[in-house]
Design a protein around this motif. Sequence first.
Motif, PDB file in Angstrom:
ATOM      1  N   GLU A  20       3.416 -11.040   1.994  1.00  0.00           N
ATOM      2  CA  GLU A  20       3.365 -12.498   2.133  1.00  0.00           C
ATOM      3  C   GLU A  20       3.059 -12.962   3.558  1.00  0.00           C
ATOM      4  O   GLU A  20       2.699 -14.115   3.777  1.00  0.00           O
ATOM      5  N   TYR A  21       3.169 -12.057   4.535  1.00  0.00           N
ATOM      6  CA  TYR A  21       2.854 -12.382   5.927  1.00  0.00           C
ATOM      7  C   TYR A  21       1.452 -11.895   6.311  1.00  0.00           C
ATOM      8  O   TYR A  21       1.100 -11.854   7.479  1.00  0.00           O
ATOM      9  N   ASN A  22       0.660 -11.519   5.308  1.00  0.00           N
ATOM     10  CA  ASN A  22      -0.702 -11.016   5.481  1.00  0.00           C
ATOM     11  C   ASN A  22      -0.743  -9.714   6.295  1.00  0.00           C
ATOM     12  O   ASN A  22      -1.708  -9.437   6.996  1.00  0.00           O
ATOM     13  N   GLU A  23       0.322  -8.914   6.193  1.00  0.00           N
ATOM     14  CA  GLU A  23       0.383  -7.605   6.832  1.00  0.00           C
ATOM     15  C   GLU A  23       0.077  -6.532   5.787  1.00  0.00           C
ATOM     16  O   GLU A  23       0.443  -6.678   4.623  1.00  0.00           O
ATOM     17  N   ALA A  24      -0.588  -5.477   6.206  1.00  0.00           N
ATOM     18  CA  ALA A  24      -0.935  -4.397   5.286  1.00  0.00           C
ATOM     19  C   ALA A  24       0.314  -3.644   4.836  1.00  0.00           C
ATOM     20  O   ALA A  24       1.229  -3.425   5.622  1.00  0.00           O
ATOM     21  N   THR A  25       0.340  -3.250   3.567  1.00  0.00           N
ATOM     22  CA  THR A  25       1.372  -2.357   3.060  1.00  0.00           C
ATOM     23  C   THR A  25       0.679  -1.047   2.677  1.00  0.00           C
ATOM     24  O   THR A  25      -0.489  -1.035   2.290  1.00  0.00           O
TER      25      THR A  25
END
Length: 82
Positions: A20-25
């Motif tokens: 949701e924070y536009n960080e890659a998982t």
Amino acid sequence: MLDVYMNQTVVWKSKSSTNEYNEATFTSTSIPARFEYKRKTVRDKLGIQVISEAVCYTESAIQPDDLITYDGKDWKVISVSN
């Protein structure tokens, strides 16, 4: 035949989605590889010349922006060649 040289194990973290924070998982998998500390000039995914600090040989289908964990350090994949 390359299996003989792949006597090390690295953790391959492949990009799976974004949060949701536009960080890659990432999804982690242990794979056999040959990791060498070696400086060389390569082109990144945008075609810009950059200095690579290491080379990782593997038969897995790693992609630019994936991570390779070796010796407790995450290394970002900047270039892939066949």
